[in-house]
Motif scaffolding. Structure first.
Motif, mmCIF file in Angstrom:
data_model
loop_
_atom_site.group_PDB
_atom_site.id
_atom_site.type_symbol
_atom_site.label_atom_id
_atom_site.label_comp_id
_atom_site.label_asym_id
_atom_site.label_seq_id
_atom_site.Cartn_x
_atom_site.Cartn_y
_atom_site.Cartn_z
ATOM 1 N N MET A 1 -27.312 -0.928 40.737
ATOM 2 C CA MET A 1 -26.809 -0.317 41.941
ATOM 3 C C MET A 1 -25.917 -1.328 42.649
ATOM 4 N N LYS A 2 -24.727 -0.886 42.968
ATOM 5 C CA LYS A 2 -23.774 -1.739 43.652
ATOM 6 C C LYS A 2 -23.272 -1.005 44.896
ATOM 7 N N ILE A 3 -23.696 -1.490 46.051
ATOM 8 C CA ILE A 3 -23.317 -0.848 47.318
ATOM 9 C C ILE A 3 -21.797 -0.777 47.481
ATOM 10 N N PRO A 4 -21.027 -1.828 47.163
ATOM 11 C CA PRO A 4 -19.567 -1.687 47.290
ATOM 12 C C PRO A 4 -19.004 -0.561 46.426
ATOM 13 N N ALA A 5 -19.547 -0.387 45.226
ATOM 14 C CA ALA A 5 -19.086 0.701 44.359
ATOM 15 C C ALA A 5 -19.460 2.055 44.951
ATOM 16 N N ILE A 6 -20.654 2.145 45.498
ATOM 17 C CA ILE A 6 -21.106 3.396 46.122
ATOM 18 C C ILE A 6 -20.205 3.744 47.303
ATOM 19 N N ARG A 7 -19.898 2.763 48.133
ATOM 20 C CA ARG A 7 -19.029 3.004 49.297
ATOM 21 C C ARG A 7 -17.637 3.435 48.838
ATOM 22 N N HIS A 8 -17.123 2.807 47.781
ATOM 23 C CA HIS A 8 -15.798 3.179 47.273
ATOM 24 C C HIS A 8 -15.807 4.619 46.770
ATOM 25 N N LEU A 9 -16.813 4.975 45.993
ATOM 26 C CA LEU A 9 -16.914 6.345 45.485
ATOM 27 C C LEU A 9 -17.053 7.342 46.619
ATOM 28 N N TYR A 10 -17.846 6.991 47.627
ATOM 29 C CA TYR A 10 -18.015 7.873 48.790
ATOM 30 C C TYR A 10 -16.666 8.126 49.468
ATOM 31 N N LEU A 25 -21.370 12.353 32.339
ATOM 32 C CA LEU A 25 -22.084 11.155 31.894
ATOM 33 C C LEU A 25 -23.469 11.493 31.341
ATOM 34 N N GLU A 26 -24.150 12.451 31.947
ATOM 35 C CA GLU A 26 -25.456 12.866 31.420
ATOM 36 C C GLU A 26 -25.306 13.456 30.025
ATOM 37 N N ASN A 27 -24.274 14.273 29.830
ATOM 38 C CA ASN A 27 -24.029 14.840 28.498
ATOM 39 C C ASN A 27 -23.690 13.748 27.493
ATOM 40 N N PHE A 28 -22.876 12.786 27.911
ATOM 41 C CA PHE A 28 -22.532 11.677 27.027
ATOM 42 C C PHE A 28 -23.778 10.885 26.639
ATOM 43 N N SER A 29 -24.688 10.694 27.577
ATOM 44 C CA SER A 29 -25.887 9.898 27.299
ATOM 45 C C SER A 29 -26.801 10.560 26.267
ATOM 46 N N VAL A 41 -24.961 1.026 30.696
ATOM 47 C CA VAL A 41 -23.769 1.161 31.543
ATOM 48 C C VAL A 41 -23.713 2.560 32.149
ATOM 49 N N VAL A 42 -23.972 3.566 31.335
ATOM 50 C CA VAL A 42 -23.963 4.950 31.827
ATOM 51 C C VAL A 42 -25.020 5.117 32.921
ATOM 52 N N GLY A 43 -26.189 4.535 32.719
ATOM 53 C CA GLY A 43 -27.244 4.614 33.733
ATOM 54 C C GLY A 43 -26.823 3.979 35.050
ATOM 55 N N GLU A 44 -26.163 2.838 34.975
ATOM 56 C CA GLU A 44 -25.680 2.163 36.181
ATOM 57 C C GLU A 44 -24.625 3.017 36.890
ATOM 58 N N LEU A 45 -23.726 3.610 36.113
ATOM 59 C CA LEU A 45 -22.707 4.481 36.700
ATOM 60 C C LEU A 45 -23.339 5.692 37.385
ATOM 61 N N ILE A 46 -24.298 6.302 36.730
ATOM 62 C CA ILE A 46 -24.961 7.471 37.313
ATOM 63 C C ILE A 46 -25.685 7.082 38.604
ATOM 64 N N THR A 47 -26.331 5.922 38.619
ATOM 65 C CA THR A 47 -27.006 5.469 39.830
ATOM 66 C C THR A 47 -26.015 5.315 40.979
ATOM 67 N N ASN A 48 -24.881 4.708 40.718
ATOM 68 C CA ASN A 48 -23.869 4.540 41.761
ATOM 69 C C ASN A 48 -23.308 5.876 42.232
ATOM 70 N N LEU A 49 -23.093 6.787 41.293
ATOM 71 C CA LEU A 49 -22.592 8.111 41.658
ATOM 72 C C LEU A 49 -23.614 8.885 42.490
#
Length: 82
Positions: A1-10, A25-29, A41-49
């Motif tokens: 989890m990366k707060i800066p990434a979460i804020r950017h996505l928001y 991403l869930e389908n890809f996983s 990596v996919v899990g980290e991306l999903i967490t940030n999203l």
């Protein structure tokens, strides 16, 4: 989890865009030949999203962006400690 990434996505993505990305991403996983490193990596991306979705929801309920990001962070860290 990366707060800066979460804020950017928001700030840069709508909830609809984020939800569609999570779905992809869930389908890809679920692809049978995916490697463990790729799955991490996919899990980290999903967490940030998911974090960005949570921030969208909390801001819609009246929180500031910073309060919402901190609340999500505490929620995740609290679930890990349990």
């Amino acid at each position: 989890m990366k707060i800066p990434a979460i804020r950017h996505l928001y700030k840069t993505c709508s909830t609809e865009q984020i939800e569609k990305t999570i779905e992809v991403l869930e389908n890809f996983s679920e692809f049978r030949s995916i490697k463990e490193e790729e799955l991490d990596v996919v899990g980290e991306l999903i967490t940030n999203l998911c974090g960005a979705l949570e921030v969208h929801g909390m801001v819609a309920q009246g929180m500031t962006e910073i309060e919402a990001a901190n609340a999500f962070s505490k929620k995740v860290l609290g679930s890990i400690d349990v």
